[in-house]
Design a protein around this motif. Sequence first.
Motif, PDB file in Angstrom:
ATOM      1  N   ARG B 204       0.778  -1.233   0.000  1.00 43.05           N
ATOM      2  CA  ARG B 204       0.000   0.000   0.000  1.00 43.05           C
ATOM      3  C   ARG B 204       0.822   1.302   0.000  1.00 43.05           C
ATOM      4  O   ARG B 204       0.563   2.187  -0.813  1.00 43.05           O
ATOM      5  N   SER B 207       2.074   2.528  -3.450  1.00 40.68           N
ATOM      6  CA  SER B 207       1.149   2.463  -4.583  1.00 40.68           C
ATOM      7  C   SER B 207       0.372   3.763  -4.742  1.00 40.68           C
ATOM      8  O   SER B 207      -0.114   4.328  -3.775  1.00 40.68           O
ATOM      9  N   GLN B 208       0.285   4.207  -6.002  1.00 40.29           N
ATOM     10  CA  GLN B 208      -0.558   5.362  -6.294  1.00 40.29           C
ATOM     11  C   GLN B 208      -1.846   4.955  -6.997  1.00 40.29           C
ATOM     12  O   GLN B 208      -2.734   5.770  -7.181  1.00 40.29           O
ATOM     13  N   SER B 209      -1.914   3.712  -7.445  1.00 38.33           N
ATOM     14  CA  SER B 209      -3.135   3.265  -8.115  1.00 38.33           C
ATOM     15  C   SER B 209      -3.476   1.858  -7.636  1.00 38.33           C
ATOM     16  O   SER B 209      -2.616   1.151  -7.116  1.00 38.33           O
ATOM     17  N   PRO B 210      -4.731   1.442  -7.807  1.00 40.58           N
ATOM     18  CA  PRO B 210      -5.122   0.088  -7.396  1.00 40.58           C
ATOM     19  C   PRO B 210      -4.254  -0.975  -8.070  1.00 40.58           C
ATOM     20  O   PRO B 210      -3.888  -1.977  -7.442  1.00 40.58           O
ATOM     21  N   GLU B 211      -3.904  -0.741  -9.339  1.00 34.84           N
ATOM     22  CA  GLU B 211      -3.158  -1.751 -10.087  1.00 34.84           C
ATOM     23  C   GLU B 211      -1.712  -1.847  -9.597  1.00 34.84           C
ATOM     24  O   GLU B 211      -1.122  -2.925  -9.574  1.00 34.84           O
ATOM     25  N   MET B 213      -0.862  -1.406  -6.536  1.00 34.44           N
ATOM     26  CA  MET B 213      -0.951  -2.150  -5.282  1.00 34.44           C
ATOM     27  C   MET B 213      -1.092  -3.640  -5.575  1.00 34.44           C
ATOM     28  O   MET B 213      -0.502  -4.476  -4.880  1.00 34.44           O
TER      29      MET B 213
END
Lengths: 255, 266
Positions: B204, B207-211, B213
């Motif tokens: 987490r 990460s800047q995006s869900p993908e 992460m």
Amino acid sequence: MNRAAESPAKDLLLQLSDVTVSHGDRSTLESVSMRLSRREIVTVIGPNGAGKSTLIKTALGIIQPAKGEVNRIANIQIGYVPQSVSLDPTLPLTVERFLRLGTAVNDATVKEMLATVGVEKLQTASMHRISGGEMRRVLLARALLKKPDLLILDEPTAGVDIAGQNDIYTLIGSIRDQYQCGILLVSHDLHIVMAATDRVLCLNRHLCCSGSPEHVREHPEYLAIFGGNPADRIGIYRHQHDHHHDLHGDVCDHG
Amino acid sequence: MDEFIVRASLAGILVALLCAPLGCLVVWQRMSYFGATLSHAALLGVALGFLTGLPPKFTILFVCVLVVFLLLGLERFKGFSSDTLLGILAHSSLAFGLVAIALLPNLRIDLMAYLFGDILTISWQDLSWIVIGGILILIICSRIWRPVLSSIVHPDLAFVDGHKIEKLRLVFLLTLAVFVALTTQVVGLLLIVSLLIIPAATARPFSQSPEQMLIGAAIVGVVAVMTGILLSFQFDVPAGPSIVVAASLLFAISFLYSKVVLKQAY
């Protein structure tokens, strides 16, 4: 009492007929009827607990009415602007990605849309770190990317200072002209509504009254605050109640 | 290198890759307790397997699917939060499982193998099941990824966009059930949830995006699995717990790095 039903039949987008919504044995909306057409702005005002959010959710189809009918034109594209989103802190999400979750669009379209709502610098910002006012504009951008026939806004100016309210109302007015969409917006503020509003519906579980707002160009109190021009965008709605409410909001007499 | 190490590594890597998308979705929806409930219920599935003579994979799946529908059914009666309902389902199914196993005559089950996994004894046949089930899980995850993300961010907005929220939730819960049935043997039912949660949480802060992460969780998961198997081989300690020890150390490093060096506050 249902003068709210006065709306041009041409270009009708949304019609609620005698809608009652119940929560347990208590009704949150009682026999509400309204119509909304393309290029029309309708503002729903009412105190807290008046059923404004329920009305919006019923219009969106999220809540099913216990009685009455909700009709939307076929294949209607609805842009919904909720008050806010509360994100779990474990979900990393930029403004750009948030917009793309709603509609698959290219980079240029995202940039253009963010510029339209005045937050172009937020494209790569984290959704967790933008302010309440910025969040509203981002939510508006998400709704506009759907090229809506009908735009539904839940308290677009709640928590925004009065100058900011002006900006948002200006923006909403220009959106109507640009997108030729119908707009339904809700406000808890009983006194200030957007001047471009075609009709005001006063809701307190049932429809109390409705009509067009008066312009306040000459109203000294608002002129004093805004000077000349911005006041054009704000109208005062004078209530013409023909009945009274008891403490529960129920109608207790008809005057 | 011994063949069982190859099999164990392949199985571990596959499970770690499956844990990445499922784990992210579990973390974002605050559903770790649900994962724990499914894995507890798996023990009842194991008992059922020995009782009927069917392969435990299928009886675990049967019990987990039952728990999914039981939870969704109970949620319809308002009055108890799903947290309370999950607590009841988790521990009662675990207790039923333990009592059922104790009642089975002339049977000695290596409970430890089901609680903590036995990755080093995995067969090629087990591995092929994980491959087949894993492909199914990844296909489902890629299909529901965007709509589920949308509904996590704002359920009403997702509804207006035309997503069927309840159907998506059911599909996701059933996918988790399949995952638990597939992996109980690999990492053990007590440790499955940690492999779902820890790699996602570790990824987490970076990460800047869900993908991002998702990819981060996959990398952390694979590193943890390989480190755990190596530790287990080197020091003769059980593999399942070693994998989780490795994962939790990675989380500790990630947490300290994000708080002390990056000074993140979220």
